[in-house]
Design a protein around this motif. Structure first.
Motif, PDB file in Angstrom:
ATOM      1  N   UNK A  62       1.177  -6.467 -28.284  1.00  0.00           N
ATOM      2  CA  UNK A  62       0.043  -6.035 -27.450  1.00  0.00           C
ATOM      3  C   UNK A  62      -1.062  -5.307 -28.209  1.00  0.00           C
ATOM      4  N   UNK A  63      -0.750  -4.292 -29.047  1.00  0.00           N
ATOM      5  CA  UNK A  63      -1.852  -3.635 -29.765  1.00  0.00           C
ATOM      6  C   UNK A  63      -2.522  -4.564 -30.765  1.00  0.00           C
ATOM      7  N   UNK A  64      -1.773  -5.528 -31.305  1.00  0.00           N
ATOM      8  CA  UNK A  64      -2.356  -6.471 -32.253  1.00  0.00           C
ATOM      9  C   UNK A  64      -3.388  -7.361 -31.599  1.00  0.00           C
TER      10      UNK A  64
ATOM     11  N   UNK B 105      -3.495   2.745 -27.191  1.00  0.00           N
ATOM     12  CA  UNK B 105      -2.833   1.634 -26.525  1.00  0.00           C
ATOM     13  C   UNK B 105      -1.339   1.635 -26.842  1.00  0.00           C
ATOM     14  N   UNK B 106      -0.995   2.016 -28.059  1.00  0.00           N
ATOM     15  CA  UNK B 106       0.418   2.126 -28.411  1.00  0.00           C
ATOM     16  C   UNK B 106       1.131   3.156 -27.554  1.00  0.00           C
ATOM     17  N   UNK B 107       0.463   4.272 -27.278  1.00  0.00           N
ATOM     18  CA  UNK B 107       1.090   5.325 -26.468  1.00  0.00           C
ATOM     19  C   UNK B 107       1.234   4.908 -25.012  1.00  0.00           C
ATOM     20  N   UNK B 108       0.189   4.292 -24.433  1.00  0.00           N
ATOM     21  CA  UNK B 108       0.296   3.865 -23.037  1.00  0.00           C
ATOM     22  C   UNK B 108       1.312   2.735 -22.889  1.00  0.00           C
ATOM     23  N   UNK B 109       1.343   1.836 -23.857  1.00  0.00           N
ATOM     24  CA  UNK B 109       2.315   0.742 -23.798  1.00  0.00           C
ATOM     25  C   UNK B 109       3.732   1.255 -24.030  1.00  0.00           C
ATOM     26  N   UNK B 110       3.872   2.277 -24.884  1.00  0.00           N
ATOM     27  CA  UNK B 110       5.186   2.893 -25.091  1.00  0.00           C
ATOM     28  C   UNK B 110       5.697   3.521 -23.799  1.00  0.00           C
ATOM     29  N   UNK B 111       4.794   4.155 -23.051  1.00  0.00           N
ATOM     30  CA  UNK B 111       5.188   4.729 -21.758  1.00  0.00           C
ATOM     31  C   UNK B 111       5.670   3.645 -20.812  1.00  0.00           C
ATOM     32  N   UNK B 112       4.978   2.503 -20.829  1.00  0.00           N
ATOM     33  CA  UNK B 112       5.418   1.372 -20.013  1.00  0.00           C
ATOM     34  C   UNK B 112       6.784   0.874 -20.467  1.00  0.00           C
ATOM     35  N   UNK B 113       6.986   0.829 -21.774  1.00  0.00           N
ATOM     36  CA  UNK B 113       8.255   0.332 -22.318  1.00  0.00           C
ATOM     37  C   UNK B 113       9.426   1.210 -21.904  1.00  0.00           C
ATOM     38  N   UNK B 114       9.266   2.524 -22.046  1.00  0.00           N
ATOM     39  CA  UNK B 114      10.375   3.407 -21.696  1.00  0.00           C
ATOM     40  C   UNK B 114      10.602   3.411 -20.177  1.00  0.00           C
TER      41      UNK B 114
END
Length: 473
Positions: free
Chosen positions: A126-128, A396-405
């Motif tokens: 996603x961030x890529x 974006x990495x942080x918001x997507x990480x929140x989604x992942x967890x």
């Protein structure tokens, strides 16, 4: 004038290539689509228990959580964005094929290891994709291009999963062969992605340091584009030569709006992440080859609706703002869970007939609306919040990480609830949980679209670029 025309033509050509890469990226984008197909495959064909599948989801999501933020930071730093994204696509496809070929009850721990590796790999996708997108169109062009990317992503996923489901139905019970669609799609993705060259990407724009792409991208001058490695409060906002300087990570974490949005992303996926696999399992268990076809249709129907949802985001979010559309996406989840609970109440202990199966399947239209709006809008809101910081990839990495967890905990929680208390109770609990992020966003989250990027209703064209850091309420 001729140089401006040539620049515009080159940008349009690159955007065209990007949308085709997004089409073939499809289910590779975050790995979750094929993880959902794998859950049905493992339960139906490999006799895994729901709790075992929940453990695989948990490990996959935890790995995504651990690697998501470092992956975003990497894309803020590197000029080899296309290379990193290509390697991630190849590696996650390999993990999917390994799962299909070698999963058994006897090597469960090996499958846990495979899902851990795959989760870490997919965190780079996603961030890529979105860093490359912002490096091509700038933050001022993100609303339109992200919507196009998401439309093509969802269309590609619908085609890939639809074809795979038909293959599995035809060759049942040898349904593992459906995963042949993954390497085929990966080849198309690599073909188009690698037509985008590093010089086509403005790496300052990709990081969100500037709003528009420049005439000559930074890497074309031979100067490396590197973010600050100061993790604390930076003393200045500009470099010695007067150019803008990236915000330090700790400064970024002091933004209350960003922190609130991270919490909302977590809470949404905590309640929504497990609903699709539960619906797929509701339809698949005890229904043989028809069940696996219905499971695939769950994804295909939702993804086709998501194409329209992404289109709506691209058309209206720049005119009316982000908040209204985001609220619709959040509010769909409790409605969907309530309907599913009602249908299972009607079903009772009896086997679901064709009509009831059709009604359960039709709830995926709501999934397409809710997840489709969320999937597009969270990228745009993240771009709004990170504007001017030079940390779009990291944010974006942080918001997507929140989604992942959130999705990780949701996957395990959902499977546990389904096995211990039944699917009806699981849907009721998830419905109550899904009300929380909706209310938090409604009451506390401001509109994030900068005034300078708004388009008047009925007005075409791109908005004026923002020159300052985002204007938030």
């Amino acid at each position: 004038m001729s140089s401006d025309l040539a620049k515009k033509e080159k940008t349009e050509k690159t955007k065209s290539i990007l949308r085709w890469a997004a089409l073939f990226l499809g289910e590779l984008r975050d790995g979750l689509t094929m993880i959902n197909m794998q859950s049905a495959f493992l339960i139906v064909a490999k006799e895994y228990h729901e709790t075992q599948v929940g453990v695989l989801f948990f490990v996959f999501g935890m790995s995504q959580f651990l690697f998501q933020t470092p992956a975003g930071y990497l894309y803020d730093y590197t000029e080899n964005k296309v290379l990193w994204l290509s390697m991630a696509g190849i590696a996650t496809t390999t993990m999917t094929v390994i799962t299909a070929m070698f999963a058994t009850q006897d090597n469960f721990l090996f499958m846990v290891f495979i899902k851990f590796i795959q989760g870490g790999i997919t965190s780079f996708i996603p961030p890529g994709l979105n860093s490359i997108t912002q490096g091509i169109v700038g933050s001022v062009g993100m609303t339109e291009q992200v919507a196009v990317n998401e439309m093509m992503n969802h269309l590609g996923t619908a085609i890939i999963v639809g074809v795979g489901s038909i293959i599995a139905y035809s060759l049942y019970p040898n349904i593992g062969v459906l995963f042949i669609v993954s390497p085929i799609a990966c080849l198309g993705f690599l073909y188009f992605l690698n037509q985008i060259k590093s010089e086509d990407i403005d790496h300052d724009a990709a990081r969100g340091l500037v709003a528009e792409v420049s005439e000559a991208p930074a890497n074309a001058t031979g100067s490396p584009v590197e973010p600050s490695y100061a993790f604390g409060d930076a003393a200045t906002t500009h470099n010695a030569d007067g150019s803008a300087k990236a915000t330090s990570p700790l400064q970024l974490l002091q933004d209350p709006i960003l922190l609130l949005f991270i919490v909302i992303c977590f809470l949404f996926h905590l309640s929504n992440g497990t609903v699709l696999p539960l619906v797929m399992q509701t339809l698949a268990i005890g229904n043989g080859r028809n069940g696996i076809l219905l499971s695939g249709m769950c994804i295909t129907i939702a993804q086709l609706v998501m194409v329209a949802s992404a289109k709506v985001c691209g058309t209206y979010s720049a005119q009316y703002g982000r908040k209204g559309l985001f609220l619709v996406g959040l509010g769909i989840v409790p409605i969907r869970c309530a309907i599913l609970a009602g249908l299972l109440t009607i079903k009772g202990d009896a086997d679901a007939g064709f009509f009831l199966q059709t009604l359960i399947l039709s709830t995926q239209v709501l999934d397409g609306v809710g997840a489709g709006l969320f999937g597009t809008m969270y990228i745009l809101v993240t771009s709004d919040i990170s504007g001017g910081t030079g940390r779009f990839g990291l944010t974006l990495g942080m918001t997507t990480a929140a989604m992942s967890i959130g999705g990780t905990v949701s996957g395990y929680l959902g499977q546990f609830l389904a096995e211990e208390y039944g699917y009806l109770s699981a849907y009721v609990i998830l419905m109550i949980m899904s009300l929380v992020p909706t209310l938090v966003y409604l009451l506390f989250m401001p509109e994030t679209l900068p005034e300078k990027q708004k388009i008047e209703p009925g007005q075409g064209g791109e908005p004026e670029p923002k020159s300052d850091y985002m204007e938030m309420v």
